[in-house]
Design a protein around this motif. Structure first.
Motif, PDB file in Angstrom:
ATOM      1  N   GLU A  62       0.064   0.866   0.793  1.00 40.22           N
ATOM      2  CA  GLU A  62      -1.201   0.262   0.384  1.00 40.22           C
ATOM      3  C   GLU A  62      -2.327   0.694   1.315  1.00 40.22           C
ATOM      4  OE1 GLU A  62      -3.094  -4.129  -0.696  1.00 40.22           O
ATOM      5  OE2 GLU A  62      -1.077  -3.972   0.131  1.00 40.22           O
ATOM      6  N   VAL A  63      -2.035   0.718   2.612  1.00 40.83           N
ATOM      7  CA  VAL A  63      -3.037   1.183   3.577  1.00 40.83           C
ATOM      8  C   VAL A  63      -3.415   2.628   3.285  1.00 40.83           C
ATOM      9  CG1 VAL A  63      -3.419   1.760   6.004  1.00 40.83           C
ATOM     10  CG2 VAL A  63      -2.367  -0.425   5.395  1.00 40.83           C
ATOM     11  N   GLU A  64      -2.412   3.475   3.069  1.00 42.40           N
ATOM     12  CA  GLU A  64      -2.685   4.891   2.829  1.00 42.40           C
ATOM     13  C   GLU A  64      -3.474   5.094   1.537  1.00 42.40           C
ATOM     14  OE1 GLU A  64      -3.122   8.640   3.792  1.00 42.40           O
ATOM     15  OE2 GLU A  64      -2.147   7.127   5.063  1.00 42.40           O
ATOM     16  N   THR A  65      -3.164   4.287   0.522  1.00 34.01           N
ATOM     17  CA  THR A  65      -3.896   4.388  -0.736  1.00 34.01           C
ATOM     18  C   THR A  65      -5.365   4.050  -0.537  1.00 34.01           C
ATOM     19  OG1 THR A  65      -1.934   3.841  -2.044  1.00 34.01           O
ATOM     20  CG2 THR A  65      -4.069   3.506  -3.093  1.00 34.01           C
ATOM     21  N   LEU A  66      -5.641   2.973   0.198  1.00 36.56           N
ATOM     22  CA  LEU A  66      -7.020   2.575   0.437  1.00 36.56           C
ATOM     23  C   LEU A  66      -7.751   3.598   1.307  1.00 36.56           C
ATOM     24  CD1 LEU A  66      -6.601  -1.277   0.903  1.00 36.56           C
ATOM     25  CD2 LEU A  66      -7.657  -0.083  -1.018  1.00 36.56           C
ATOM     26  N   ARG A  67      -7.017   4.288   2.153  1.00 34.75           N
ATOM     27  CA  ARG A  67      -7.639   5.370   2.929  1.00 34.75           C
ATOM     28  C   ARG A  67      -7.994   6.539   2.020  1.00 34.75           C
ATOM     29  NH1 ARG A  67      -4.211   7.127   8.032  1.00 34.75           N
ATOM     30  NH2 ARG A  67      -6.072   8.408   8.290  1.00 34.75           N
ATOM     31  N   THR A  68      -7.151   6.779   1.023  1.00 33.41           N
ATOM     32  CA  THR A  68      -7.362   7.916   0.124  1.00 33.41           C
ATOM     33  C   THR A  68      -8.483   7.656  -0.866  1.00 33.41           C
ATOM     34  OG1 THR A  68      -5.019   8.505   0.282  1.00 33.41           O
ATOM     35  CG2 THR A  68      -6.239   9.379  -1.601  1.00 33.41           C
ATOM     36  N   VAL A  69      -8.490   6.438  -1.425  1.00 34.54           N
ATOM     37  CA  VAL A  69      -9.454   6.107  -2.467  1.00 34.54           C
ATOM     38  C   VAL A  69     -10.631   5.370  -1.832  1.00 34.54           C
ATOM     39  CG1 VAL A  69      -9.820   4.886  -4.629  1.00 34.54           C
ATOM     40  CG2 VAL A  69      -7.603   5.933  -4.153  1.00 34.54           C
ATOM     41  N   ARG A  70     -11.715   6.057  -1.663  1.00 32.21           N
ATOM     42  CA  ARG A  70     -12.932   5.450  -1.125  1.00 32.21           C
ATOM     43  C   ARG A  70     -14.042   5.692  -2.142  1.00 32.21           C
ATOM     44  NH1 ARG A  70     -12.468   4.014   4.152  1.00 32.21           N
ATOM     45  NH2 ARG A  70     -14.742   3.878   4.350  1.00 32.21           N
ATOM     46  N   ASN A  71     -14.398   4.636  -2.863  1.00 31.45           N
ATOM     47  CA  ASN A  71     -15.417   4.763  -3.884  1.00 31.45           C
ATOM     48  C   ASN A  71     -16.091   3.411  -4.088  1.00 31.45           C
ATOM     49  OD1 ASN A  71     -13.772   3.164  -5.568  1.00 31.45           O
ATOM     50  ND2 ASN A  71     -12.711   4.958  -6.362  1.00 31.45           N
ATOM     51  N   PRO A  72     -17.111   3.344  -4.926  1.00 30.83           N
ATOM     52  CA  PRO A  72     -17.814   2.071  -5.127  1.00 30.83           C
ATOM     53  C   PRO A  72     -16.997   1.024  -5.865  1.00 30.83           C
ATOM     54  CG  PRO A  72     -19.183   3.944  -5.786  1.00 30.83           C
ATOM     55  CD  PRO A  72     -17.799   4.458  -5.597  1.00 30.83           C
ATOM     56  N   PHE A  73     -15.817   1.410  -6.362  1.00 33.08           N
ATOM     57  CA  PHE A  73     -15.044   0.502  -7.203  1.00 33.08           C
ATOM     58  C   PHE A  73     -13.891  -0.177  -6.465  1.00 33.08           C
ATOM     59  CE2 PHE A  73     -16.566   4.181  -9.667  1.00 33.08           C
ATOM     60  CZ  PHE A  73     -17.536   3.542 -10.414  1.00 33.08           C
ATOM     61  N   THR A  74     -13.745   0.068  -5.184  1.00 36.48           N
ATOM     62  CA  THR A  74     -12.686  -0.572  -4.402  1.00 36.48           C
ATOM     63  C   THR A  74     -13.260  -1.043  -3.071  1.00 36.48           C
ATOM     64  OG1 THR A  74     -12.018   1.520  -3.375  1.00 36.48           O
ATOM     65  CG2 THR A  74     -10.888   0.880  -5.406  1.00 36.48           C
ATOM     66  N   ALA A  75     -12.673  -2.102  -2.518  1.00 41.59           N
ATOM     67  CA  ALA A  75     -13.087  -2.586  -1.205  1.00 41.59           C
ATOM     68  C   ALA A  75     -12.644  -1.565  -0.156  1.00 41.59           C
ATOM     69  CB  ALA A  75     -12.467  -3.950  -0.924  1.00 41.59           C
ATOM     70  N   SER A  76     -13.559  -1.166   0.689  1.00 38.61           N
ATOM     71  CA  SER A  76     -13.267  -0.115   1.666  1.00 38.61           C
ATOM     72  C   SER A  76     -12.359  -0.624   2.781  1.00 38.61           C
ATOM     73  CB  SER A  76     -14.569   0.411   2.279  1.00 38.61           C
ATOM     74  OG  SER A  76     -15.385   1.017   1.305  1.00 38.61           O
ATOM     75  N   LEU A  77     -11.417   0.228   3.158  1.00 40.28           N
ATOM     76  CA  LEU A  77     -10.572  -0.066   4.311  1.00 40.28           C
ATOM     77  C   LEU A  77     -11.402   0.112   5.577  1.00 40.28           C
ATOM     78  CD1 LEU A  77      -7.591  -0.653   5.232  1.00 40.28           C
ATOM     79  CD2 LEU A  77      -7.365   1.827   5.483  1.00 40.28           C
ATOM     80  N   ALA A 158       0.363   0.346  -6.021  1.00 44.26           N
ATOM     81  CA  ALA A 158      -0.188   1.649  -6.415  1.00 44.26           C
ATOM     82  C   ALA A 158       0.616   2.762  -5.757  1.00 44.26           C
ATOM     83  CB  ALA A 158      -1.653   1.745  -5.997  1.00 44.26           C
ATOM     84  N   ARG A 159       0.534   3.949  -6.335  1.00 45.38           N
ATOM     85  CA  ARG A 159       1.217   5.084  -5.722  1.00 45.38           C
ATOM     86  C   ARG A 159       0.621   6.390  -6.244  1.00 45.38           C
ATOM     87  NH1 ARG A 159       7.083   4.932  -8.783  1.00 45.38           N
ATOM     88  NH2 ARG A 159       6.742   6.656 -10.198  1.00 45.38           N
ATOM     89  N   ALA A 160       0.827   7.432  -5.485  1.00 45.05           N
ATOM     90  CA  ALA A 160       0.418   8.755  -5.940  1.00 45.05           C
ATOM     91  C   ALA A 160       1.302   9.176  -7.104  1.00 45.05           C
ATOM     92  CB  ALA A 160       0.529   9.759  -4.791  1.00 45.05           C
ATOM     93  N   GLU A 161       0.759  10.009  -7.985  1.00 44.10           N
ATOM     94  CA  GLU A 161       1.503  10.398  -9.182  1.00 44.10           C
ATOM     95  C   GLU A 161       2.837  11.047  -8.844  1.00 44.10           C
ATOM     96  OE1 GLU A 161      -0.585  12.218 -12.501  1.00 44.10           O
ATOM     97  OE2 GLU A 161      -2.457  11.842 -11.439  1.00 44.10           O
ATOM     98  N   GLU A 162       2.869  11.816  -7.764  1.00 41.81           N
ATOM     99  CA  GLU A 162       4.098  12.516  -7.409  1.00 41.81           C
ATOM    100  C   GLU A 162       4.999  11.709  -6.478  1.00 41.81           C
ATOM    101  OE1 GLU A 162       0.966  13.342  -4.386  1.00 41.81           O
ATOM    102  OE2 GLU A 162       1.094  13.375  -6.581  1.00 41.81           O
ATOM    103  N   GLN A 163       4.557  10.498  -6.111  1.00 43.49           N
ATOM    104  CA  GLN A 163       5.287   9.708  -5.121  1.00 43.49           C
ATOM    105  C   GLN A 163       6.385   8.901  -5.791  1.00 43.49           C
ATOM    106  OE1 GLN A 163       2.831   6.837  -3.133  1.00 43.49           O
ATOM    107  NE2 GLN A 163       3.964   7.024  -1.230  1.00 43.49           N
ATOM    108  N   PRO A 164       7.604   8.900  -5.256  1.00 40.19           N
ATOM    109  CA  PRO A 164       8.667   8.091  -5.836  1.00 40.19           C
ATOM    110  C   PRO A 164       8.393   6.618  -5.636  1.00 40.19           C
ATOM    111  CG  PRO A 164       9.401   9.022  -3.759  1.00 40.19           C
ATOM    112  CD  PRO A 164       8.062   9.653  -4.071  1.00 40.19           C
ATOM    113  N   GLY A 165       8.922   5.803  -6.554  1.00 43.70           N
ATOM    114  CA  GLY A 165       8.725   4.365  -6.452  1.00 43.70           C
ATOM    115  C   GLY A 165       9.645   3.741  -5.430  1.00 43.70           C
TER     116      GLY A 165
END
Length: 516
Positions: A62-77, A158-165
């Motif tokens: 979750e931390v890594e996802t929030l680091r990756t996705v930085r946009n106006p639509f998510t709370a910034s890490l 959440a996860r990257a498309e290529e990331q295993p669950g």
């Protein structure tokens, strides 16, 4: 928001803590502030699960996802610590109601507001997918309506498309009513599954009704598979867009950009007068000073709402039976809870905390009791010793009643429903702590009873798995030490019950017997 408890730390990292925003499956969310006074939502992983590799991996992801996705639509890490306990992360504090709370307060949204919200959320998805990240749990409770527009929260699964669950074989993470058919049947996860969830979410926003109706998770998931989305009363363009988003085949669903194009929005969403009315009632984001025991202060989120920047509930786990096609779905509610979760007193009911009948021989590890006890097997109106002869409704959070399915079969899940005084809501209450309807009792099975354990119906047998005792203002299952709980303090009709740590004060665990 609730005050800090004596066991809470005064600070995490450089953040001074001001209060509790909520507690969920992964940890506790605090409202804190930097030395310079900037507010932040700080999520601290529970000490009980710090040594569990899967829980820690999910938190780190979750931390890594929030680091990756930085946009106006998510709370910034803002900050985090994932190398040594206590593990925590801080995001910007985003005031505003969730979409779920807005619908509960304002009812269905106007079509023009729905089109604007649809387009804005589709744009958010487009940006997230461009980072090759799948949200996997889009739903009304995971959308905050802020002064700058909607924001997606809770990237815990959440996860990257290529990331295993990280889920077990045969288990699908998600929330019934918002999980795409290909995920339910084949665990096929892709961007189109997020589009499906967005379509279901907007059906809820536009109608004010659950997108696939009420009922058990099994029933709701089957309606998803069958395509029975509720769009009655919507303008045809909006209904058509929703239906296309929830099409059975992933390839038949529009892309997020196509959704934006079809909404044909001209004015900014935040300029919509209805949107402004919704967010205008939210107080400003300001961390209050710590308060004394029992004191509360209303801030942007009420105790029953997800904390800003985080959802404090884990999604439902849907178990799939072997076989292909539209196989039978056996669902179980996993770790889900909104903030605070408190159990109120079951008014007028006498539960003896020290009564015990013990487990009966023949109980299996699967939780299927072998033989019902004579004193617990009668109907709710039985006048034998220890049985309250007066059947009574049990009211729960948000004025709902505890109700059972018409089948009343072993393994059926009670749920919250509008109170109607029907036989499906008439409970008998024994001095031993059995909560029963006809010859079925509330039951938590045999074996592990962690947070999120489902509460079901089972033939009454008097074992500890069926004993609920009074502990202050909480209704506590003796076998686990955990309390009867709903998903939030304002559950929708059809919300299920489960066990969660007794917390002592919030509405998620408050029940009453007005007729007793």
């Amino acid at each position: 928001m609730l005050p800090l408890r004596p066991s809470d730390p005064p600070a995490i990292g450089r953040y001074r803590l001001a209060g509790r925003l909520g507690t969920g499956g992964m940890g506790t969310v605090y409202l804190g502030r930097t030395p310079g006074g900037r507010p932040a939502a700080i999520k601290v992983i529970n000490t009980q699960i710090q040594d569990q590799p899967e829980a820690l991996s999910r938190f780190q992801r979750e931390v890594e996802t929030l680091r990756t996705v930085r946009n106006p639509f998510t709370a910034s890490l803002i900050d985090f610590e994932v190398t040594a306990p206590p593990f925590w992360m801080a995001t910007e504090y985003v005031p505003g109601p969730t979409l779920a709370a807005a619908i509960k307060t304002h009812q269905a949204l106007a079509p023009d507001l729905c089109r604007g919200l649809f387009a804005a959320l589709a744009e958010a998805l487009d940006d997230i997918h461009a980072h090759r990240v799948l949200h996997r749990d889009i739903k009304p409770a995971n959308i905050i309506l802020s002064v700058t527009g909607p924001q997606l929260i809770d990237f815990g699964i959440a996860r990257a498309e290529e990331q295993p669950g990280l889920t077990q074989m045969g288990m699908t993470m998600g929330t019934p009513g918002y999980v795409a058919p290909e995920v339910l049947l084949e665990q096929e996860i892709g961007p189109a599954a997020d589009v499906f969830a967005l379509g279901a979410t907007m059906a809820f926003a536009a109608t004010g009704r659950a997108p696939y109706g009420k009922g058990s998770p099994h029933t709701i998931n089957n309606r998803c598979i069958e395509g029975r989305i509720d769009v009655d009363g919507l303008p045809e363009d909006l209904a058509s867009l929703v239906r296309d988003c929830v099409a059975r085949e992933p390839g038949d669903r529009p892309t997020p950009q196509e959704i934006v194009d079809r909404c044909r929005t001209e004015a900014a969403l935040v300029e919509n007068s209805s949107y402004q009315s919704i967010i205008a009632k939210q107080p400003a984001a300001r961390p209050p000073a710590p308060q004394g025991p029992g004191a509360r202060e209303t801030v942007a989120f009420q105790p029953a709402e997800p904390a800003p920047g985080f959802a404090v509930s884990e999604p439902t786990r849907v178990q799939r039976a072997p076989g292909g096609g539209q196989r039978r779905l056996v669902t179980s509610l996993a770790i889900v809870i909104a903030l605070g979760s408190v159990v109120g007193l079951l008014v007028g009911l006498a539960f003896r905390p020290d009564s015990s009948t013990g487990a009966r021989p023949g109980d299996s590890a699967s939780g299927n009791p072998a033989t019902p006890s004579p004193e617990a097997s009668g109907p709710a109106t039985d006048t034998s010793p220890g049985i309250d002869p007066r059947p009574t409704t049990l009211t729960g959070p948000n004025g709902t009643c505890v109700s059972v399915p018409e089948t009343r079969a072993d393994g059926d899940r009670p749920s919250t429903q509008p109170c109607d005084s029907s036989a499906l809501q008439q409970w008998g209450l024994t001095a031993e702590g059995l909560v029963k309807i006809e010859n079925k009792c509330l039951d938590v099975g045999v074996g592990a009873r962690d947070n999120g354990t489902p509460v079901q119906l089972w033939e009454c047998n008097g074992t500890d798995a069926q004993i609920f005792v009074r502990n202050g203002e909480e209704l506590q299952n003796r076998a686990s030490g955990r309390c009867l709980t709903t998903e939030s303090g304002e559950p929708d009709d059809g919300s299920l019950f489960f066990l969660w740590d007794c917390s002592g004060g919030n509405p998620n665990q408050r029940f009453a017997a007005p007729d007793a």
